[in-house]
Scaffold this active site. Structure first.
Site, PDB file in Angstrom:
ATOM      1  N   SER A  31     -31.068 -12.581  96.225  1.00 21.10           N
ATOM      2  CA  SER A  31     -30.263 -11.982  95.161  1.00 21.10           C
ATOM      3  C   SER A  31     -30.121 -10.465  95.233  1.00 21.10           C
ATOM      4  O   SER A  31     -29.449  -9.874  94.394  1.00 21.10           O
ATOM      5  CB  SER A  31     -30.843 -12.369  93.793  1.00 21.10           C
ATOM      6  OG  SER A  31     -30.529 -13.723  93.504  1.00 21.10           O
ATOM      7  N   LYS A  70     -26.657  -9.169  95.019  1.00 19.65           N
ATOM      8  CA  LYS A  70     -25.968  -8.851  93.763  1.00 19.65           C
ATOM      9  C   LYS A  70     -25.756  -7.350  93.565  1.00 19.65           C
ATOM     10  O   LYS A  70     -24.960  -6.940  92.711  1.00 19.65           O
ATOM     11  CB  LYS A  70     -26.724  -9.464  92.588  1.00 19.65           C
ATOM     12  CG  LYS A  70     -26.586 -10.990  92.566  1.00 19.65           C
ATOM     13  CD  LYS A  70     -27.553 -11.660  91.609  1.00 19.65           C
ATOM     14  CE  LYS A  70     -27.341 -13.171  91.651  1.00 19.65           C
ATOM     15  NZ  LYS A  70     -28.530 -13.934  91.293  1.00 19.65           N
ATOM     16  N   SER A  97     -30.894 -11.850  86.972  1.00 19.14           N
ATOM     17  CA  SER A  97     -30.316 -12.284  88.250  1.00 19.14           C
ATOM     18  C   SER A  97     -29.459 -13.527  88.077  1.00 19.14           C
ATOM     19  O   SER A  97     -29.537 -14.479  88.854  1.00 19.14           O
ATOM     20  CB  SER A  97     -31.429 -12.528  89.280  1.00 19.14           C
ATOM     21  OG  SER A  97     -30.916 -12.489  90.596  1.00 19.14           O
ATOM     22  N   LYS A 116     -33.275  -3.952  92.565  1.00 12.08           N
ATOM     23  CA  LYS A 116     -32.984  -5.387  92.440  1.00 12.08           C
ATOM     24  C   LYS A 116     -33.949  -6.226  93.266  1.00 12.08           C
ATOM     25  O   LYS A 116     -34.258  -5.906  94.399  1.00 12.08           O
ATOM     26  CB  LYS A 116     -31.539  -5.669  92.894  1.00 12.08           C
ATOM     27  CG  LYS A 116     -31.090  -7.124  92.726  1.00 12.08           C
ATOM     28  CD  LYS A 116     -30.867  -7.453  91.269  1.00 12.08           C
ATOM     29  CE  LYS A 116     -30.552  -8.927  91.045  1.00 12.08           C
ATOM     30  NZ  LYS A 116     -31.738  -9.806  91.170  1.00 12.08           N
TER      31      LYS A 116
END
Length: 300
Positions: free
Chosen positions: A71, A74, A132, A249
């Site tokens: 993720s 993202k 997320s 992140k």
């Protein structure tokens, strides 16, 4: 024998030198050499850290080896959205059943968006980056891609992600998904992801979102009433455990293992970096902490 005032002065100078850790060599006082920094050892298969002010490399470990990114993908999803011309962060997006079906089918991380609710682009970005949410990622790709079908719009959006990567010079990066749940061709490197994050952090909205620990969205239901969503909590544990953390992140998956793109600012200096394929969520944070401490020590 040295006598008198001159002798006293010499003895005092030698005493001061020895007390301060200096060495007396050939009658001159020389400063002791500074202790060399030990390069940290991390569990993650790949790692990279740099000085965010000038992109100077501070640490590398398989920094240019392509790996699944989970993720952390993202970051690019958010960047593409925030780069849209005439972007209205308060524009509303209606949550479709397809987004809900997708996260169930993929057993994906979710912002728990409710089908039929109207959610702003700003709220979707928080839902994307804090818990997320792959449902939030799908909604954004559907909204900002172009085409007459959802599949075409999603394909278009992923194309924008790859075009952005190319424009940023990320030669070891490719996306085949909007959220990191790839189809065998979703990869990047610690160096590329760090460069991407550094660029994304230039956007004030992005910076505000990724340093937020918790966010509560108020959405509009089908009937026009207001729904207060359960708070979204940021998956980046460094925001609580490492002083000065400002983002960025997390990522995880069966292929990617545990990833973290991180950034922290101390004494006006920012260290930004990435660890890929660590062994657990706890370990990726420990790896990142080592690289941050090392980076700040090198910057002095």
């Amino acid at each position: 024998m040295i006598t008198g005032i001159k002798g006293i002065r010499i003895r005092r100078a030698v005493a001061v030198g020895l007390a301060s850790g200096a060495m007396v060599v050939g009658g001159a006082l020389n400063a002791a050499p500074a202790q060399a920094l030990t390069t940290p050892s991390i569990v993650a298969a790949g790692g990279y850290a740099m000085d965010n002010s000038n992109a100077r490399t501070l640490y590398t470990k398989a920094a240019d080896t392509r790996r699944s990114t989970g993720s952390t993908t993202k970051i690019m999803t958010a960047k593409v959205v925030l780069a849209q011309p005439n972007l209205n962060l308060d524009a509303k997006v209606t949550i479709q059943m397809a987004y809900s079906d997708y996260i169930v089918a993929k057993n994906a991380s979710s912002a728990r968006l409710i089908v039929g609710d109207k959610v702003t682009v700003r709220q979707l970005l928080y839902g994307l980056m804090l818990p997320s949410g792959c449902d939030a990622a799908y909604a954004l790709a559907d909204k900002f891609g172009t085409g007459t079908t959802r599949a075409a719009r999603v394909k278009s959006f992923i194309g924008k992600m790859n075009t952005t990567a190319k424009n940023l010079g990320l030669t070891n990066t490719h996306f085949d998904s909007f959220d990191g749940i790839g189809n065998g061709s979703n990869y990047s490197t610690p160096r590329d992801l760090t460069k991407l994050a550094s660029n994304a952090m230039k956007n004030t909205t992005f910076r505000t979102i990724v340093k937020t620990k918790s966010y509560t969205a108020k959405t509009i239901t089908k009937t026009g009433s207001t729904r207060t969503m359960a708070p979204w909590t940021n998956t980046n544990s460094l925001l609580s455990s490492y002083s000065g953390t400002i983002g960025v992140k997390t990522g995880s998956g069966s292929v990617s293992k545990y990833c973290l793109v991180f950034a922290a600012t101390r004494n006006g200096k920012t260290v930004i970096g990435t660890v890929l394929a660590s062994s657990s969520s706890t370990q990726r944070a420990a790896d990142a902490t080592k690289l941050l401490n090392y980076g700040f020590a090198k910057l002095g």
